[in-house]
Write an enzyme that holds these catalytic residues in place. Structure first.
Site, PDB file in Angstrom:
ATOM      1  N   LYS A   1       0.458  -0.803  -0.068  1.00  0.00           N
ATOM      2  CA  LYS A   1      -0.306  -0.288   0.174  1.00  0.00           C
ATOM      3  C   LYS A   1       0.867   1.299  -0.229  1.00  0.00           C
ATOM      4  CE  LYS A   1      -2.268   2.021   4.083  1.00  0.00           C
ATOM      5  NZ  LYS A   1      -1.339   3.236   4.120  1.00  0.00           N
ATOM      6  N   ASN A   2       1.597   1.215   1.073  1.00  0.00           N
ATOM      7  CA  ASN A   2       2.533   2.832   1.206  1.00  0.00           C
ATOM      8  C   ASN A   2       3.522   3.217  -0.200  1.00  0.00           C
ATOM      9  OD1 ASN A   2       1.345   2.722   3.646  1.00  0.00           O
ATOM     10  ND2 ASN A   2       2.989   2.948   5.146  1.00  0.00           N
TER      11      ASN A   2
ATOM     12  N   ARG B   1      -4.662  11.282   4.232  1.00  0.00           N
ATOM     13  CA  ARG B   1      -4.037  11.540   3.838  1.00  0.00           C
ATOM     14  C   ARG B   1      -2.545  11.339   2.923  1.00  0.00           C
ATOM     15  NH1 ARG B   1       0.423  14.346   7.784  1.00  0.00           N
ATOM     16  NH2 ARG B   1       2.440  13.064   6.512  1.00  0.00           N
TER      17      ARG B   1
ATOM     18  N   CYS C   1      -4.863  12.957  12.781  1.00  0.00           N
ATOM     19  CA  CYS C   1      -5.162  11.989  13.081  1.00  0.00           C
ATOM     20  C   CYS C   1      -4.681  10.990  14.479  1.00  0.00           C
ATOM     21  CB  CYS C   1      -4.804  10.811  11.824  1.00  0.00           C
ATOM     22  SG  CYS C   1      -3.812  10.322  12.045  1.00  0.00           S
TER      23      CYS C   1
ATOM     24  N   ARG D   1       0.459  15.293  12.341  1.00  0.00           N
ATOM     25  CA  ARG D   1       0.035  14.601  11.032  1.00  0.00           C
ATOM     26  C   ARG D   1       1.248  16.003  10.301  1.00  0.00           C
ATOM     27  NH1 ARG D   1      -0.375   8.798  10.353  1.00  0.00           N
ATOM     28  NH2 ARG D   1       0.508   9.219   8.571  1.00  0.00           N
ATOM     29  N   PRO D   2       2.671  16.326  11.077  1.00  0.00           N
ATOM     30  CA  PRO D   2       2.995  18.078  10.010  1.00  0.00           C
ATOM     31  C   PRO D   2       3.774  16.957   8.756  1.00  0.00           C
ATOM     32  CG  PRO D   2       4.352  17.219  11.794  1.00  0.00           C
ATOM     33  CD  PRO D   2       3.379  15.859  12.030  1.00  0.00           C
ATOM     34  N   ILE D   3       3.241  19.089   8.297  1.00  0.00           N
ATOM     35  CA  ILE D   3       4.042  18.674   6.489  1.00  0.00           C
ATOM     36  C   ILE D   3       5.493  19.380   6.911  1.00  0.00           C
ATOM     37  CG2 ILE D   3       1.906  17.061   5.005  1.00  0.00           C
ATOM     38  CD1 ILE D   3       1.497  19.963   4.420  1.00  0.00           C
ATOM     39  N   ASP D   4       5.878  19.472   7.179  1.00  0.00           N
ATOM     40  CA  ASP D   4       6.722  20.772   7.243  1.00  0.00           C
ATOM     41  C   ASP D   4       7.597  20.546   6.412  1.00  0.00           C
ATOM     42  OD1 ASP D   4       7.009  19.778   9.886  1.00  0.00           O
ATOM     43  OD2 ASP D   4       8.818  20.462  10.645  1.00  0.00           O
ATOM     44  N   LEU D   5       8.175  19.456   6.451  1.00  0.00           N
ATOM     45  CA  LEU D   5       9.287  18.779   6.055  1.00  0.00           C
ATOM     46  C   LEU D   5       9.070  18.873   4.422  1.00  0.00           C
ATOM     47  CD1 LEU D   5      10.551  15.905   8.479  1.00  0.00           C
ATOM     48  CD2 LEU D   5      11.941  18.671   8.041  1.00  0.00           C
TER      49      LEU D   5
ATOM     50  N   ASP E   1       4.578   0.801  11.927  1.00  0.00           N
ATOM     51  CA  ASP E   1       3.509   0.387  11.366  1.00  0.00           C
ATOM     52  C   ASP E   1       3.122  -1.144  11.771  1.00  0.00           C
ATOM     53  OD1 ASP E   1       2.979   2.203  10.255  1.00  0.00           O
ATOM     54  OD2 ASP E   1       3.434   1.565   7.781  1.00  0.00           O
TER      55      ASP E   1
ATOM     56  N   ILE F   1       8.187   7.259  17.019  1.00  0.00           N
ATOM     57  CA  ILE F   1       8.261   8.241  15.503  1.00  0.00           C
ATOM     58  C   ILE F   1       6.711   8.619  15.612  1.00  0.00           C
ATOM     59  CG2 ILE F   1       7.908   7.646  13.177  1.00  0.00           C
ATOM     60  CD1 ILE F   1      10.136   6.318  13.475  1.00  0.00           C
TER      61      ILE F   1
ATOM     62  N   ARG G   1      -8.946   0.255   4.799  1.00  0.00           N
ATOM     63  CA  ARG G   1      -7.648   0.716   3.511  1.00  0.00           C
ATOM     64  C   ARG G   1      -6.469   0.205   3.617  1.00  0.00           C
ATOM     65  NH1 ARG G   1      -5.632   5.057   7.815  1.00  0.00           N
ATOM     66  NH2 ARG G   1      -4.363   4.695   5.921  1.00  0.00           N
TER      67      ARG G   1
HETATM   68  C1  UD1 Z   1       4.643   7.275   5.526  1.00  0.00           C
HETATM   69  C2  UD1 Z   1       3.171   5.978   5.736  1.00  0.00           C
HETATM   70  C3  UD1 Z   1       2.800   5.478   7.711  1.00  0.00           C
HETATM   71  C4  UD1 Z   1       4.156   5.226   8.199  1.00  0.00           C
HETATM   72  C5  UD1 Z   1       5.083   6.147   8.265  1.00  0.00           C
HETATM   73  C6  UD1 Z   1       6.408   5.826   9.124  1.00  0.00           C
HETATM   74  C7  UD1 Z   1       2.216   6.247   3.896  1.00  0.00           C
HETATM   75  C8  UD1 Z   1       1.330   6.855   3.283  1.00  0.00           C
HETATM   76  N1  UD1 Z   1       2.437   6.509   5.346  1.00  0.00           N
HETATM   77  O1  UD1 Z   1       3.479   7.464   6.676  1.00  0.00           O
HETATM   78  O2  UD1 Z   1       1.932   4.405   7.236  1.00  0.00           O
HETATM   79  O3  UD1 Z   1       3.615   4.651   9.488  1.00  0.00           O
HETATM   80  O4  UD1 Z   1       5.277   6.896   6.582  1.00  0.00           O
HETATM   81  O5  UD1 Z   1       6.663   4.835   8.747  1.00  0.00           O
HETATM   82  O6  UD1 Z   1       3.261   5.770   2.857  1.00  0.00           O
HETATM   83  N2  UD1 Z   1       7.696  14.515   9.978  1.00  0.00           N
HETATM   84  C9  UD1 Z   1       7.353  15.755  10.326  1.00  0.00           C
HETATM   85  N3  UD1 Z   1       7.317  16.546   9.286  1.00  0.00           N
HETATM   86  C10 UD1 Z   1       7.087  16.158   8.065  1.00  0.00           C
HETATM   87  C11 UD1 Z   1       6.324  15.012   7.830  1.00  0.00           C
HETATM   88  C12 UD1 Z   1       7.066  14.192   9.559  1.00  0.00           C
HETATM   89  O7  UD1 Z   1       7.364  16.412  11.485  1.00  0.00           O
HETATM   90  O8  UD1 Z   1       7.092  17.557   7.395  1.00  0.00           O
HETATM   91  C13 UD1 Z   1       6.827  14.032  11.405  1.00  0.00           C
HETATM   92  C14 UD1 Z   1       5.916  12.950  11.634  1.00  0.00           C
HETATM   93  O9  UD1 Z   1       5.096  13.919  12.584  1.00  0.00           O
HETATM   94  C15 UD1 Z   1       6.461  11.573  12.458  1.00  0.00           C
HETATM   95  C16 UD1 Z   1       7.742  11.050  11.608  1.00  0.00           C
HETATM   96  O10 UD1 Z   1       7.946  12.656  11.171  1.00  0.00           O
HETATM   97  O11 UD1 Z   1       6.724  12.285  13.762  1.00  0.00           O
HETATM   98  C17 UD1 Z   1       7.901  10.701   9.945  1.00  0.00           C
HETATM   99  O12 UD1 Z   1       6.887  10.387   9.463  1.00  0.00           O
HETATM  100  P1  UD1 Z   1       6.127  10.345   8.306  1.00  0.00           P
HETATM  101  O13 UD1 Z   1       7.904   9.154   7.723  1.00  0.00           O
HETATM  102  O14 UD1 Z   1       6.188  11.781   7.049  1.00  0.00           O
HETATM  103  O15 UD1 Z   1       5.408   9.836   7.325  1.00  0.00           O
HETATM  104  P2  UD1 Z   1       4.557   9.543   6.331  1.00  0.00           P
HETATM  105  O16 UD1 Z   1       4.941   9.761   5.464  1.00  0.00           O
HETATM  106  O17 UD1 Z   1       3.356  10.604   6.663  1.00  0.00           O
END
Ligand code: UD1
Length: 420
Positions: A22-23, A91, A115, A120-124, A306, A328, A398
């Site tokens: 899936k991922n 997401r 969630c 679930r930040p997206i700053d990166l 996961d 995580i 899902r």
């Molecule tokens: C993906 C997977 C999810 C898995 C996760 C971690 C998909 C669709 N989902 O989610 O199943 O649990 O990887 O292996 O592939 N973070 C930040 N800023 C950002 C992005 C992330 O601080 O911009 C933090 C998150 O809050 C978290 C960590 O980084 O603590 C890892 O998150 P991330 O690897 O981004 O998870 P996803 O890619 O959303």
């Protein structure tokens, strides 16, 4: 809302085939937006998240077909804006941001909310795209991104909890069509990220360092179509292994890539599960009692977050104390309260869950809160004596393809109850 009714206590026996990841498939489907040519993607699991992603691509103007595990996408005539409501619901849809920017120089995507497993930040993601010269505005719950010409640069994508999986995917996709060279430092090394990279390479992208924390992407003018097969789902494989071990079954796992979940296998063996590798299969049995085992979730190649919930369901059957540390996602213990309704003894102290196991689990009505939590409750239900009803299994749909059918194939007494 559908639920599962499980009559537990039956050891799982037989063979199970693992489906596509899936991922890996979600960003790979989004990558089809990077070219006008048709893309054929194989071993696609039939999941509600995949159906959502295809709807999103359709709403952007792409032609899509999904038949017998194969998706074809032709994004010849697409527009930069899709169905926000759909995008908001999933997401994983954040990964259309990079491809849309690369193809159109603009994208508007709804900001993913928090969630149940934490904010679930997206700053990166945004930091990475801004480094490629994108101008980003956040307005009324939307990300409005525009760029005249994506331009390569060096960007560090490590965050507080380590690298970001979908953030790396987004920046890598944008960088494949950017001018010049992009270096992503502290890139996520998850097999799903490498799979996306290999798919992009098959479309003509130039990416070096695949599987390592430093990805070097030399932008090209155009990408072309591909015919690509997605890797097997390591999380699905680990879920079935935990279920087999929890029920003291004898299950042969086909079609998985054990090198993608070595950390989980190592911990399962420590816990007393026997894993025999033979001709591309894994045979899972449990000769004796489970032993208490500690785990800490980490970025790849560590123990995956996961699989944390499923492992907790299993280890709650081990006499003694196990400590599960979640590094995580900060609130990824939603399954704990429900496992406790089944008799598990778990105390949460910050990022640690202290599991005192060995009393066995008993059936109870439980409520699924997220995808992997649902899988943990199903494992608990399979191991528990009596009838367990797992409510809200739309979370499970899902990410697991025909889970109840696959479990029934292993002798489990599980049925889907419609609309409760
Ligand atoms: C993906 C997977 C999810 C898995 C996760 C971690 C998909 C669709 N989902 O989610 O199943 O649990 O990887 O292996 O592939 N973070 C930040 N800023 C950002 C992005 C992330 O601080 O911009 C933090 C998150 O809050 C978290 C960590 O980084 O603590 C890892 O998150 P991330 O690897 O981004 O998870 P996803 O890619 O959303």
């Amino acid at each position: 809302m559908d639920s599962f009714l499980i009559e537990g206590g039956v050891p799982l026996r037989g063979d199970v085939i693992i489906g596509g990841s899936k991922n890996a498939v979600l960003p790979i489907l989004a990558a089809a937006l990077l070219t006008k040519d048709p893309c054929t993607i194989r071993r696609v699991p039939d999941l509600s998240d995949v159906r959502f992603m295809l709807e999103i691509l359709k709403s952007l103007g792409a032609e899509t077909r999904f038949e017998d595990g194969t998706v074809t996408i032709r994004a010849a005539k697409v527009k930069g804006f899709g169905d926000y409501e759909l995008i908001r619901k999933m997401r994983g849809s954040i990964c259309i941001l990079g491809p849309l920017l690369a193809r159109f120089g603009q994208a508007r995507v709804s900001l993913p909310g928090g969630c149940v497993i934490g904010t679930r930040p997206i700053d990166l993601h945004l930091k990475g795209l801004a480094a490629l010269k994108t101008k980003i505005k956040i307005e009324n719950g939307y990300i409005d991104a525009r760029v005249r010409r994506l331009t390569g640069s060096t960007v560090f994508l490590g965050g507080r909890a380590g690298p970001t999986v979908l953030g790396t995917a987004n920046v890598m996709m944008a960088a494949s069509l950017a001018k010049g060279i992009t270096v992503i430092e502290s890139a996520a090394c998850e097999p799903e990220v490498s799979d996306l990279a290999q798919c992009l390479v098959s479309m003509g992208a130039r990416i070096h360092g695949i599987g390592s924390p430093t990805l070097t992407i030399t932008g090209v003018e155009e990408l072309h179509g591909t015919d690509y097969e997605v890797i097997p789902d390591r999380i699905e494989a680990c879920t079935f292994i935990c279920a087999a071990a929890a029920t003291r079954g004898d299950v042969i796992i086909h079609g998985s890539r054990p090198e993608h979940f070595a950390a989980v296998l190592d911990k399962l063996i420590e816990a007393g599960v026997r894993i025999e590798r033979k001709a591309g299969t894994l045979r899972v049995t449990r000769p004796g009692r489970l032993k208490p085992t500690d785990i800490t979730t980490m970025p790849y190649a560590g123990f995956p977050t996961d699989v944390q919930a499923q492992f907790m369901a299993l280890i709650s059957l081990a006499p003694g104390t196990s400590v599960i540390t979640e590094r995580i996602f900060e609130s990824r213990f939603m399954h704990v309260a429900e496992l406790m309704r089944m008799g598990a003894d778990v105390a949460i102290e910050g990022p640690n869950a202290i599991v005192k196991g060995g009393r066995g689990l008993s059936a109870a009505p439980v409520m699924a809160s997220d995808l992997r939590a649902s899988a943990a409750l199903v494992i608990g239900g399979l191991a528990a004596r009596g009838k367990t009803q797992v409510h809200r299994i739309y979370h499970l749909d899902r990410g697991y393809e025909r889970m109840e059918e696959k479990l029934r194939g292993l002798g489990a007494r599980i049925s889907r109850v419609a609309g409760e």
